[in-house]
Every structure is written in C-alpha cells, then in structure tokens.
Scaffold this active site. Structure first.
Site, PDB file in Angstrom:
ATOM      1  N   ARG A 106       0.703  -1.373   0.244  1.00  0.00           N
ATOM      2  CA  ARG A 106       0.473   0.186  -0.137  1.00  0.00           C
ATOM      3  C   ARG A 106       0.600   1.346   0.242  1.00  0.00           C
ATOM      4  NH1 ARG A 106      -0.374   4.810   3.126  1.00  0.00           N
ATOM      5  NH2 ARG A 106       0.105   3.086   4.743  1.00  0.00           N
ATOM      6  N   HIS A 116       5.120   4.625  12.827  1.00  0.00           N
ATOM      7  CA  HIS A 116       5.412   3.738  11.055  1.00  0.00           C
ATOM      8  C   HIS A 116       6.598   5.065  10.725  1.00  0.00           C
ATOM      9  CE1 HIS A 116       2.417   4.016   7.530  1.00  0.00           C
ATOM     10  NE2 HIS A 116       3.749   5.022   7.329  1.00  0.00           N
ATOM     11  N   HIS A 135       8.979   6.892   8.346  1.00  0.00           N
ATOM     12  CA  HIS A 135       9.887   6.764   6.607  1.00  0.00           C
ATOM     13  C   HIS A 135      11.358   7.168   7.550  1.00  0.00           C
ATOM     14  CE1 HIS A 135       6.177   6.468   4.483  1.00  0.00           C
ATOM     15  NE2 HIS A 135       5.698   6.913   5.430  1.00  0.00           N
ATOM     16  N   CYS A 148       4.686   9.235   0.262  1.00  0.00           N
ATOM     17  CA  CYS A 148       3.361   9.618   0.212  1.00  0.00           C
ATOM     18  C   CYS A 148       3.710  10.287  -0.989  1.00  0.00           C
ATOM     19  CB  CYS A 148       2.804  10.046   1.514  1.00  0.00           C
ATOM     20  SG  CYS A 148       1.539  10.921   1.574  1.00  0.00           S
TER      21      CYS A 148
HETATM   22  P1  HMG Z   1     -13.097  15.278  -2.773  1.00  0.00           P
HETATM   23  O1  HMG Z   1     -12.557  15.330  -4.740  1.00  0.00           O
HETATM   24  O2  HMG Z   1     -13.180  15.716  -1.715  1.00  0.00           O
HETATM   25  O3  HMG Z   1     -14.486  13.603  -2.440  1.00  0.00           O
HETATM   26  O4  HMG Z   1     -11.777  13.989  -2.055  1.00  0.00           O
HETATM   27  P2  HMG Z   1     -15.614  13.841  -2.053  1.00  0.00           P
HETATM   28  O5  HMG Z   1     -15.792  14.158  -1.372  1.00  0.00           O
HETATM   29  O6  HMG Z   1     -15.451  15.746  -2.646  1.00  0.00           O
HETATM   30  O7  HMG Z   1     -16.309  12.958  -3.440  1.00  0.00           O
HETATM   31  C1  HMG Z   1     -16.065  14.454  -5.126  1.00  0.00           C
HETATM   32  C2  HMG Z   1     -16.168  12.190  -5.923  1.00  0.00           C
HETATM   33  O8  HMG Z   1     -15.084  11.605  -5.527  1.00  0.00           O
HETATM   34  C3  HMG Z   1     -17.891  11.583  -5.684  1.00  0.00           C
HETATM   35  O9  HMG Z   1     -18.162  11.442  -7.046  1.00  0.00           O
HETATM   36  C4  HMG Z   1     -17.242  11.279  -4.827  1.00  0.00           C
HETATM   37  O10 HMG Z   1     -18.215   9.326  -4.403  1.00  0.00           O
HETATM   38  C5  HMG Z   1     -15.652   9.896  -5.175  1.00  0.00           C
HETATM   39  P3  HMG Z   1     -18.715  12.276  -7.863  1.00  0.00           P
HETATM   40  O11 HMG Z   1     -20.200  12.162  -6.747  1.00  0.00           O
HETATM   41  O12 HMG Z   1     -18.251  13.494  -8.134  1.00  0.00           O
HETATM   42  O13 HMG Z   1     -19.087  11.315  -9.307  1.00  0.00           O
HETATM   43  N1  HMG Z   1     -14.748   9.777  -3.878  1.00  0.00           N
HETATM   44  C6  HMG Z   1     -15.124   8.246  -4.280  1.00  0.00           C
HETATM   45  N2  HMG Z   1     -15.056   7.517  -5.481  1.00  0.00           N
HETATM   46  C7  HMG Z   1     -13.847   6.286  -4.548  1.00  0.00           C
HETATM   47  N3  HMG Z   1     -13.430   5.929  -3.737  1.00  0.00           N
HETATM   48  C8  HMG Z   1     -13.993   6.884  -2.617  1.00  0.00           C
HETATM   49  C9  HMG Z   1     -14.617   8.149  -2.987  1.00  0.00           C
HETATM   50  N4  HMG Z   1     -14.476   9.412  -1.785  1.00  0.00           N
HETATM   51  C10 HMG Z   1     -14.803  10.064  -3.194  1.00  0.00           C
HETATM   52  N5  HMG Z   1     -13.224   6.715  -1.331  1.00  0.00           N
HETATM   53  C11 HMG Z   1     -11.313  11.943  -0.904  1.00  0.00           C
HETATM   54  C12 HMG Z   1     -11.607  13.152  -1.129  1.00  0.00           C
HETATM   55  C13 HMG Z   1     -10.976  11.693   0.651  1.00  0.00           C
HETATM   56  C14 HMG Z   1     -11.865  11.278  -1.708  1.00  0.00           C
HETATM   57  C15 HMG Z   1      -9.662  12.724  -1.859  1.00  0.00           C
HETATM   58  O14 HMG Z   1      -8.535  13.262  -1.224  1.00  0.00           O
HETATM   59  C16 HMG Z   1      -9.248  10.922  -1.483  1.00  0.00           C
HETATM   60  O15 HMG Z   1      -9.013  10.123  -1.836  1.00  0.00           O
HETATM   61  N6  HMG Z   1      -7.274  11.075  -0.733  1.00  0.00           N
HETATM   62  C17 HMG Z   1      -6.830   9.842  -0.185  1.00  0.00           C
HETATM   63  C18 HMG Z   1      -5.028  10.629  -0.921  1.00  0.00           C
HETATM   64  C19 HMG Z   1      -4.754   9.403   0.123  1.00  0.00           C
HETATM   65  O16 HMG Z   1      -4.637   7.740  -0.297  1.00  0.00           O
HETATM   66  N7  HMG Z   1      -3.254   9.266   0.312  1.00  0.00           N
HETATM   67  C20 HMG Z   1      -2.214   8.414   0.912  1.00  0.00           C
HETATM   68  C21 HMG Z   1      -2.676   7.612   2.379  1.00  0.00           C
HETATM   69  S1  HMG Z   1      -2.357   8.614   3.185  1.00  0.00           S
HETATM   70  C22 HMG Z   1      -0.199   8.546   3.978  1.00  0.00           C
HETATM   71  O17 HMG Z   1       0.568   7.394   3.070  1.00  0.00           O
HETATM   72  C23 HMG Z   1      -0.589   7.966   4.831  1.00  0.00           C
HETATM   73  C24 HMG Z   1       0.621   7.435   5.486  1.00  0.00           C
HETATM   74  O18 HMG Z   1       1.153   5.825   5.420  1.00  0.00           O
HETATM   75  C25 HMG Z   1       1.130   7.661   7.200  1.00  0.00           C
HETATM   76  C26 HMG Z   1       1.893   8.173   6.689  1.00  0.00           C
HETATM   77  O19 HMG Z   1       3.382   8.252   6.382  1.00  0.00           O
HETATM   78  O20 HMG Z   1       1.993   9.242   7.673  1.00  0.00           O
HETATM   79  C27 HMG Z   1      -1.082   6.172   6.246  1.00  0.00           C
HETATM   80 MG    MG Z   2       2.959   6.260   4.911  1.00  0.00          MG
END
Ligand code: HMG
Ligand code: MG
Length: 319
Positions: A29, A226, A228, A259
């Site tokens: 992931r 966690h 990095h 990330c």
């Molecule tokens: P947004 O653009 O604000 O979404 O994104 P929204 O809520 O306004 O929805 C817009 C459209 O997206 C809608 O569709 C929703 O249905 C669709 P429409 O009605 O316009 O056709 N939608 C989705 N579709 C599929 N799956 C979903 C989903 N949600 C909404 N889950 C959102 C907000 C949270 C969705 C977006 O910002 C996002 O997906 N962010 C994820 C970012 C991410 O994954 N980052 C990496 C992980 S974090 C990390 O790596 C750190 C970690 O490792 C710890 C560390 O190291 O610190 C964990």
């Molecule tokens: Mg991470």
C-alpha cells in the site's frame, strides 16, 4: 546468545525490550502507492502472497480511496479478491485496507474486508493536501466510518500523519498531535499508528510523544509507529519506541514507499532492516528474512531499480 545462521545477525538480547514484535507490513500500500509506474494487479497479488509466505501476519493490501487521487491503487476491487483468502479466519495474514470515507468503507466491506484504517493528519496543510479537508472536517468524515466499521466488528486502525514535522509547517508541537490522537481514540479506533510521514523524527522526540500520549491516558499497547527513513533515523526511532513498550511497528518490504501528497517523504523503514535489528536483539517476529529478501529483490527487478534497503543489498550481494 545464540549462534547466528548464515544471513542472520548473532542474537544478543538487550534489557527492557519486548519478546515479540508484530510487523505491520505496508509495502503493497504505502510502497506501491508512490511508484511512478502502476504495478499490474497480478504482480501486486503475487507480492502480497510472497509477503505472507515469508511470515508477515499483517499485510496492508490496498486503499479504497478516490482512484484519481491515487491511481496506483485504482485496482483495489480487482486486487482484493485475489488475496482475500489470506485474511479469512483460517488464513495466515490479516489484510487491512485504507478507507477515507463512507464511500471507501462501502467498497471495502462489500469485498469482505474486516480490518480498515482511516488516516488523519496532525497538521492543516497535510489534511488539505491529502484529504481535501481541514483536520476537523477529516475527523468528522471518519466518524461514521469508524462507527459503522465497529458495528460490523471490523478492526479499525487510525493513522495520524505528520506527527513530528510537516513539509509546509515545520516542527509539529506534541500537544497538537495528542489532540488528534485523542479524537481518533474517542471515535473508537482500536489502534493508532503514529506517522513520521517525512522522516524527520529523532529518538528523544519519539519518547516525548509516547510519554505525552500516556499522560493523556492513551495506552502504549494501542500504539504503533510508522517511520519513513528520509534522514536515516527510522531504526533509531524504532528502538526508542520499543524501549517505551511499543510492540507494533510498521515497515515496508525493501523500503518501498512515500506519500504522493508529501513531496519530501521517501520510503518507509525497510522491513528487512527492521527484522535484522530485531533478530539481533533476540526479538521474535515470525519472519523468514531469506524469503522476505528474495521477495524484495524480485519486486525491485519488476520496478527496474535496486531496493534502498541496506539489508536487502547486503544479503543479495553477489561476488
Ligand atoms: P474529494 O475530492 O474532496 O471527494 O476527495 P468528495 O468527497 O468531494 O467526492 C468527489 C467524488 O469522488 C464523488 O463522485 C465521490 O463519490 C467520489 P461524484 O459524485 O463527483 O461522481 N469519491 C470516491 N470514489 C471512490 N472511492 C472513494 C471516494 N470518495 C469520494 N473512497 C477524498 C476526498 C478523501 C476522497 C480524497 O482526498 C482521497 O481519496 N484522498 C486519499 C489520499 C491518499 O490515499 N493518500 C495516501 C494515503 S495516506 C499516507 O500515505 C500516510 C500514511 O502512510 C501514514 C504516514 O506516513 O504518515 C498512512
Ligand atoms: Mg506512510
């Protein structure tokens, strides 16, 4: 002291450390979400199966996030069924998945996921960049996710990013981190993972945060770390956390990772580097370092560049 096997350090236990550590493997992931090239679904499935065969018992499989935000993991629906049996009650590895909102939860639950992770931020800048929300708006978004997941007996991890420093805001005050941890706990998260997203933590800072969380009645057994490895501090930070009583450590096979929404983030602590240190300390992980290293060498070949893990390089070095 035990006699070392070939390819393993001599085990010399140190006082005040746990007998066993659970590794929360994030390569599939956190690792693959950050690759420029999108890895084919079948290759991801093989990666996860090989990680399980190497003895990893918690393997974060993918994310049910918006596919446009993380295109590398847009195949979650196709991937999860290919690995799902590992996470079945008679399987060998739990398979947590990331979900940011109810849409993501629906997608994960419909495929049979039983462990989910929400991911909050300690800073406003990263909350905006990663989730398009303020810190509190993101917490409000997670609340129904956690409630519904708990109602279905799912295990819920709460990630907290930027616990030690933030690329836009600089150092992050400990109490700012404690506040969001408190909110995630109150929401019902079973476990919190403290993310050093850009790798700027140092051991004293780790101890200070863990102590502050204990003072807030957040118990150490519910905490994971966690790290990095941007500044080469991940193992030192891990040792500080172990000395504090932490027994769950996140790591990424071969040191894959980063990330996409935090530019200065590099790979996670490499699982092989972690297993080497823990084995040397006589701490049980259940991981076969030879099988794990072979898996990371294979994945590095697929990705077309060597693993950044020092242990992978040392163990796979050919004369
Ligand atoms: P947004 O653009 O604000 O979404 O994104 P929204 O809520 O306004 O929805 C817009 C459209 O997206 C809608 O569709 C929703 O249905 C669709 P429409 O009605 O316009 O056709 N939608 C989705 N579709 C599929 N799956 C979903 C989903 N949600 C909404 N889950 C959102 C907000 C949270 C969705 C977006 O910002 C996002 O997906 N962010 C994820 C970012 C991410 O994954 N980052 C990496 C992980 S974090 C990390 O790596 C750190 C970690 O490792 C710890 C560390 O190291 O610190 C964990
Ligand atoms: Mg991470």
């Amino acid at each position: 002291m035990t006699t070392p096997e070939l390819g393993l350090p001599m085990a010399v236990p140190a006082e005040g450390l746990p007998a066993r550590v659970r590794i929360h493997e994030v390569g599939a992931r956190d690792g693959l979400q950050n690759e420029k090239a999108t890895v084919p679904t079948e290759m991801k499935a093989e990666f996860i199966h090989r990680l399980a065969a190497a003895g990893l018992t918690t393997i974060e499989a993918t994310s049910f996030v918006h596919p446009k935000w993380v295109p590398q993991l847009a195949d979650a629906e196709q991937l999860f069924p290919l690995v799902r049996e590992l996470g079945a009650p008679d399987g060998t590895a739990a398979l947590p998945v990331l979900v940011p909102n109810e849409r993501g939860l629906d997608r994960a639950l419909s495929l049979g996921a039983s462990r989910i992770a929400v991911f909050a931020s300690a800073t406003e800048s990263f909350a905006k960049a990663n989730l398009n929300r303020t810190v509190d708006e993101a917490l409000a978004m997670f609340e129904p996710v956690v409630a519904r997941a708990k109602a279905q007996d799912a295990h819920v991890r709460g990630y907290l990013s930027m616990c030690f420093g933030d690329p836009w805001e600089g150092p992050v005050p400990v109490q700012q981190v404690v506040r969001v941890c408190r909110a995630l706990r109150d929401m019902g998260c079973d476990e919190l993972s403290l993310g050093d997203t850009i790798g700027v933590a140092t051991p004293g800072h780790v101890t200070a945060l863990l102590t502050a969380l204990n003072e807030e009645n957040i118990p150490t057994p519910s905490l994971a770390v966690h790290f990095h490895d941007t500044y080469g501090q991940a193992l030192a930070n891990t040792l500080a956390a172990l000395q504090h009583g932490v027994t769950t450590v996140d790591a990424s096979a071969g040191g894959l990772g980063g990330c996409p929404y935090a530019k200065s983030a590099t790979g996670n602590l490499a699982t092989e580097d972690l297993v080497w240190m823990l084995t040397g300390l006589g701490i049980d992980t259940g991981v076969d370092l030879g099988l794990l290293t072979a898996t990371s060498v294979w994945m590095a070949e697929q990705l077309g560049r060597p693993s950044p893990s020092r242990t992978v390089r040392a163990l796979s070095h050919k004369e």
